[in-house]
Enzyme design. Structure first.
Site, PDB file in Angstrom:
ATOM      1  N   ARG A  47       0.811  -1.212   0.000  1.00 15.67           N
ATOM      2  CA  ARG A  47       0.000   0.000   0.000  1.00 15.67           C
ATOM      3  C   ARG A  47       0.860   1.284   0.000  1.00 15.67           C
ATOM      4  O   ARG A  47       0.541   2.243  -0.690  1.00 15.67           O
ATOM      5  CB  ARG A  47      -0.873  -0.031   1.251  1.00 15.67           C
ATOM      6  CG  ARG A  47      -1.946   0.999   1.279  1.00 15.67           C
ATOM      7  CD  ARG A  47      -2.652   0.898   2.609  1.00 15.67           C
ATOM      8  NE  ARG A  47      -3.768  -0.029   2.564  1.00 15.67           N
ATOM      9  CZ  ARG A  47      -5.005   0.357   2.272  1.00 15.67           C
ATOM     10  NH1 ARG A  47      -5.267   1.607   2.002  1.00 15.67           N
ATOM     11  NH2 ARG A  47      -5.980  -0.508   2.265  1.00 15.67           N
ATOM     12  N   ASP A  88      -3.301   0.189  -4.009  1.00 15.96           N
ATOM     13  CA  ASP A  88      -4.425   0.114  -3.090  1.00 15.96           C
ATOM     14  C   ASP A  88      -5.340  -0.982  -3.651  1.00 15.96           C
ATOM     15  O   ASP A  88      -5.981  -0.792  -4.684  1.00 15.96           O
ATOM     16  CB  ASP A  88      -5.139   1.473  -3.052  1.00 15.96           C
ATOM     17  CG  ASP A  88      -6.421   1.399  -2.252  1.00 15.96           C
ATOM     18  OD1 ASP A  88      -6.737   0.310  -1.730  1.00 15.96           O
ATOM     19  OD2 ASP A  88      -7.114   2.436  -2.158  1.00 15.96           O
ATOM     20  N   LYS A 143      -0.861 -18.152   4.123  1.00 13.58           N
ATOM     21  CA  LYS A 143      -1.912 -18.138   5.144  1.00 13.58           C
ATOM     22  C   LYS A 143      -1.976 -16.778   5.839  1.00 13.58           C
ATOM     23  O   LYS A 143      -1.020 -16.025   5.746  1.00 13.58           O
ATOM     24  CB  LYS A 143      -1.664 -19.254   6.146  1.00 13.58           C
ATOM     25  CG  LYS A 143      -0.494 -18.978   7.082  1.00 13.58           C
ATOM     26  CD  LYS A 143      -0.456 -19.989   8.177  1.00 13.58           C
ATOM     27  CE  LYS A 143      -0.115 -19.291   9.391  1.00 13.58           C
ATOM     28  NZ  LYS A 143       0.039 -19.537  10.613  1.00 13.58           N
ATOM     29  N   HIS A 173       4.580 -23.447   4.892  1.00 13.24           N
ATOM     30  CA  HIS A 173       6.038 -23.398   4.782  1.00 13.24           C
ATOM     31  C   HIS A 173       6.722 -24.608   5.417  1.00 13.24           C
ATOM     32  O   HIS A 173       7.874 -24.888   5.121  1.00 13.24           O
ATOM     33  CB  HIS A 173       6.599 -22.069   5.318  1.00 13.24           C
ATOM     34  CG  HIS A 173       6.697 -21.988   6.802  1.00 13.24           C
ATOM     35  ND1 HIS A 173       5.633 -21.655   7.594  1.00 13.24           N
ATOM     36  CD2 HIS A 173       7.729 -22.195   7.650  1.00 13.24           C
ATOM     37  CE1 HIS A 173       6.000 -21.652   8.860  1.00 13.24           C
ATOM     38  NE2 HIS A 173       7.285 -21.981   8.928  1.00 13.24           N
ATOM     39  N   LYS A 177      10.441 -27.359   4.359  1.00  9.83           N
ATOM     40  CA  LYS A 177      11.578 -27.715   5.231  1.00  9.83           C
ATOM     41  C   LYS A 177      12.179 -29.040   4.760  1.00  9.83           C
ATOM     42  O   LYS A 177      11.467 -30.016   4.540  1.00  9.83           O
ATOM     43  CB  LYS A 177      11.123 -27.834   6.691  1.00  9.83           C
ATOM     44  CG  LYS A 177      10.731 -26.494   7.324  1.00  9.83           C
ATOM     45  CD  LYS A 177      10.347 -26.663   8.784  1.00  9.83           C
ATOM     46  CE  LYS A 177       9.630 -25.450   9.326  1.00  9.83           C
ATOM     47  NZ  LYS A 177      10.500 -24.390   9.810  1.00  9.83           N
ATOM     48  N   GLU A 211       7.559 -23.909  20.647  1.00  8.49           N
ATOM     49  CA  GLU A 211       8.234 -22.637  20.346  1.00  8.49           C
ATOM     50  C   GLU A 211       8.562 -21.917  21.645  1.00  8.49           C
ATOM     51  O   GLU A 211       7.833 -22.055  22.628  1.00  8.49           O
ATOM     52  CB  GLU A 211       7.317 -21.742  19.511  1.00  8.49           C
ATOM     53  CG  GLU A 211       6.985 -22.319  18.158  1.00  8.49           C
ATOM     54  CD  GLU A 211       6.238 -21.294  17.312  1.00  8.49           C
ATOM     55  OE1 GLU A 211       6.894 -20.617  16.523  1.00  8.49           O
ATOM     56  OE2 GLU A 211       5.020 -21.165  17.492  1.00  8.49           O
ATOM     57  N   ASP A 230      -3.555 -21.509  14.207  1.00  7.76           N
ATOM     58  CA  ASP A 230      -2.271 -20.985  13.746  1.00  7.76           C
ATOM     59  C   ASP A 230      -1.293 -22.113  13.388  1.00  7.76           C
ATOM     60  O   ASP A 230      -0.518 -21.977  12.450  1.00  7.76           O
ATOM     61  CB  ASP A 230      -1.673 -20.096  14.850  1.00  7.76           C
ATOM     62  CG  ASP A 230      -0.391 -19.411  14.425  1.00  7.76           C
ATOM     63  OD1 ASP A 230      -0.385 -18.817  13.331  1.00  7.76           O
ATOM     64  OD2 ASP A 230       0.613 -19.469  15.177  1.00  7.76           O
ATOM     65  N   HIS A 235       0.352 -26.674   9.705  1.00 11.78           N
ATOM     66  CA  HIS A 235       1.648 -27.356   9.814  1.00 11.78           C
ATOM     67  C   HIS A 235       1.547 -28.735  10.465  1.00 11.78           C
ATOM     68  O   HIS A 235       2.097 -29.715   9.972  1.00 11.78           O
ATOM     69  CB  HIS A 235       2.626 -26.505  10.621  1.00 11.78           C
ATOM     70  CG  HIS A 235       2.687 -25.073  10.186  1.00 11.78           C
ATOM     71  ND1 HIS A 235       2.648 -24.698   8.863  1.00 11.78           N
ATOM     72  CD2 HIS A 235       2.783 -23.919  10.892  1.00 11.78           C
ATOM     73  CE1 HIS A 235       2.712 -23.374   8.777  1.00 11.78           C
ATOM     74  NE2 HIS A 235       2.801 -22.878   9.996  1.00 11.78           N
ATOM     75  N   LYS A 329       3.348 -21.808  22.501  1.00  9.07           N
ATOM     76  CA  LYS A 329       4.309 -20.697  22.576  1.00  9.07           C
ATOM     77  C   LYS A 329       4.871 -20.665  23.991  1.00  9.07           C
ATOM     78  O   LYS A 329       4.226 -21.113  24.937  1.00  9.07           O
ATOM     79  CB  LYS A 329       3.602 -19.371  22.310  1.00  9.07           C
ATOM     80  CG  LYS A 329       2.868 -19.306  20.973  1.00  9.07           C
ATOM     81  CD  LYS A 329       3.727 -18.731  19.891  1.00  9.07           C
ATOM     82  CE  LYS A 329       2.965 -18.571  18.595  1.00  9.07           C
ATOM     83  NZ  LYS A 329       3.820 -18.627  17.413  1.00  9.07           N
TER      84      LYS A 329
HETATM   85  C1  BG6 Z   1       3.686 -19.700  11.443  1.00 14.17           C
HETATM   86  C2  BG6 Z   1       2.869 -19.308  12.631  1.00 14.17           C
HETATM   87  O1  BG6 Z   1       2.878 -20.275  10.460  1.00 14.17           O
HETATM   88  O2  BG6 Z   1       4.671 -20.643  11.850  1.00 14.17           O
HETATM   89  C3  BG6 Z   1       3.745 -18.739  13.745  1.00 14.17           C
HETATM   90  O3  BG6 Z   1       1.931 -18.300  12.247  1.00 14.17           O
HETATM   91  C4  BG6 Z   1       4.847 -19.708  14.079  1.00 14.17           C
HETATM   92  O4  BG6 Z   1       2.980 -18.442  14.899  1.00 14.17           O
HETATM   93  C5  BG6 Z   1       5.569 -20.149  12.817  1.00 14.17           C
HETATM   94  O5  BG6 Z   1       5.747 -19.057  14.958  1.00 14.17           O
HETATM   95  C6  BG6 Z   1       6.555 -21.267  13.128  1.00 14.17           C
HETATM   96  O6  BG6 Z   1       7.362 -21.523  12.008  1.00 14.17           O
HETATM   97  P1  BG6 Z   1       8.811 -22.116  12.186  1.00 14.17           P
HETATM   98  O7  BG6 Z   1       9.291 -22.357  10.786  1.00 14.17           O
HETATM   99  O8  BG6 Z   1       9.615 -21.117  12.945  1.00 14.17           O
HETATM  100  O9  BG6 Z   1       8.651 -23.385  12.972  1.00 14.17           O
END
Ligand code: BG6
Length: 480
Positions: A47, A88, A143, A173, A177, A211, A230, A235, A329
């Site tokens: 933006r 925009d 996402k 993602h 890996k 994490e 999340d 994942h 977390k």
């Molecule tokens: C993201 C989440 O998809 O993955 C985050 O939104 C999380 O909350 C992250 O921290 C973890 O990814 P990675 O690759 O660090 O394990």
């Protein structure tokens, strides 16, 4: 691989956090290794108003911050590929200007969309109206793609009005890996595991994604999302699917995804009693004091920062095998691992000094340690006059030592290259996403029905004690 290799890459959200930390560094690293087509032009859009020069400065700073110094070779060449167009997304005119900036690619365009969910539909409309959705354009979607099945369908329907499924690349993602891909190699390139990979020989499976970070700067997003949506919806369910799926016909996008979706569809509806939710309170992680979630947020909330689930896959292979999932977390250390707990031998011939043989256990370390460890029983050296002595010993494969040569890459390097080149194997198909949401929505409905309250846990601990009890009532201990 299908179709063209894109010679234009358009990054939506180009000045955002993901772009800064992951996308620009990944692209620069690919470029430094000569993996980007010399003609590839990268157009950033967001933006905010800025010119090409300012975007290049932004990119340079990002690379200096997030790309290791030894991978910055050729940074100038990379920066030269970049240009910028402010947009925009709610107005069509903005898209016409973007289309002019993209110009006429020789082969085609890859778009990477990481944008606020509310901008998805107008963005797709804009792309369509400005001719940026033709047969030589593919789109990568980051996402969050919705917050439940219904909203994800709305997004998927909107995208489908402009792009057919074979040109849609939904990003998870974790699939980028290296160690996640190695799961398939471990399972299907070895004769050793597959005959034992079933309910007859496996007692249970654990998947942990722990994490140490807290809310970071994502307060609003995270409080609306929570750990289930999340991390588990995407994942963890992908890790589960890769762990549990049948042997695909071949390693290609259709066959791999066909097998994954069967697992996702076979997930049994979870009862609220088989889940535990938690929220961290002030504590210490890695020796540093950290505030509680509610302090960081500035108000009370029932959003879970931890979730543990006992899941089942209702098919022949996994009948009666619990899959224990947990993520959170502010846990004591960052670790992602998959534990395959094998069953006892049917009969022990040993008696005397050892009371019980310990069943074999396979630990697949995804991150940060890339280790595969198998614990096997072995004889303790000695004369054994009081009966044979046995003890479990680890058979270790440390991947970084086994493969010290090849470069370790950021997950997005692989995914961006696959998007540019059109390889969908590591992207999530619509039917997978919808099966994932269906299962997650049912869990959330159960929480609502039972007015489930988050338990608290101290930052730096392994979550609420109820999560330990969830496994322990089955005689299972979480691997730590
Ligand atoms: C993201 C989440 O998809 O993955 C985050 O939104 C999380 O909350 C992250 O921290 C973890 O990814 P990675 O690759 O660090 O394990």
């Amino acid at each position: 691989m299908t179709g063209f290799i894109a010679d234009r890459l358009v990054l939506f959200g180009a000045t955002g956090d993901l772009s800064k930390r992951m996308l620009l560094p990944s692209l620069a690293a690919l470029d430094a290794d000569g993996l980007l087509d010399p003609h590839l032009e990268i157009i950033g859009t967001a933006r905010g108003e800025m010119d090409d020069g300012a975007f290049r400065s932004f990119a340079r700073e990002s690379l200096e911050q997030f790309l290791p110094a030894d991978r910055r070779g050729g940074m100038a060449t990379f920066l030269n590929r970049l240009s910028y167009q402010a947009l925009d997304a709610t107005t069509i005119e903005g898209f016409d200007a973007l289309a002019r900036k993209v110009g006429k690619p020789e082969h085609g365009t890859a778009i990477f969309l990481s944008t606020a969910p509310s901008l998805f539909e107008p963005t797709i409309q804009g792309l369509k109206a400005s001719g940026l959705a033709g047969g030589n354009v593919r789109i990568g979607l980051e996402k969050p793609l919705g917050t439940d099945l219904a909203s994800s369908k709305v997004i998927n329907d909107a995208v489908a009005t402009a792009f057919p499924e074979h040109r849609i690349f939904r990003i998870d993602h974790y699939l980028g890996k290296e160690t996640v891909q190695n799961l398939l190699a471990l399972r299907f390139a070895n004769i050793l595991f597959e005959p034992l990979w079933n309910a007859q020989h496996i007692a249970h499976v654990q998947i942990t994604v722990a994490e140490t970070v807290g809310l970071e700067s994502r307060v609003a997003y995270y409080d609306d999302s929570g750990a289930l949506r999340d991390m588990v919806q995407n994942h963890m369910l992908q890790l589960l699917a890769l762990t549990a799926m049948e042997v695909p016909v071949s390693y290609d996008s259709t066959n791999v995804r066909d097998e994954k979706v069967k697992v996702l569809r076979a997930l049994r509806k979870v009862h609220a009693a088989d889940t535990v939710t938690g929220q961290y309170r002030a504590g210490a992680v890695g020796g540093a004091a950290v505030p509680g979630y509610d302090d960081e947020l500035g108000k009370p909330s029932n959003t879970e920062t931890f979730v543990a689930i006992k899941a089942h896959i209702d098919n022949w292979r996994w009948k009666g095998v619990p899959f224990y999932l947990r993520t959170g977390k502010r846990l004591p250390r960052r670790t992602t691992e998959i534990i395959i707990q094998f069953r006892d031998v049917p009969h022990s011939i040993f008696s005397g000094r050892i009371a019980r043989l310990q069943p074999n256990r396979l630990v697949i370390g995804i991150q940060p340690a890339e280790n595969i460890t198998m614990s096997v029983m072995a004889k303790v050296p000695g004369l054994d006059r009081g009966g044979i002595g046995l003890r479990p010993v680890p058979l270790d494969i440390a991947m970084p030592e086994a493969f010290s040569g090849p470069q370790r890459r950021i997950a997005y390097e692989r995914l961006l290259l696959d998007l540019i080149e059109g390889n969908q194997t590591l992207f999530v198909r619509r039917d997978e996403v919808e099966a994932q949401w269906e299962w997650i929505d049912a869990i959330r409905a159960g929480w609502e029905e039972h007015a489930q309250e988050c338990k608290t846990y101290t930052a730096g601990s392994w979550g609420p004690s109820a999560a330990i009890a969830l496994a322990e009532r089955d005689g299972v201990t979480w691997h730590e």
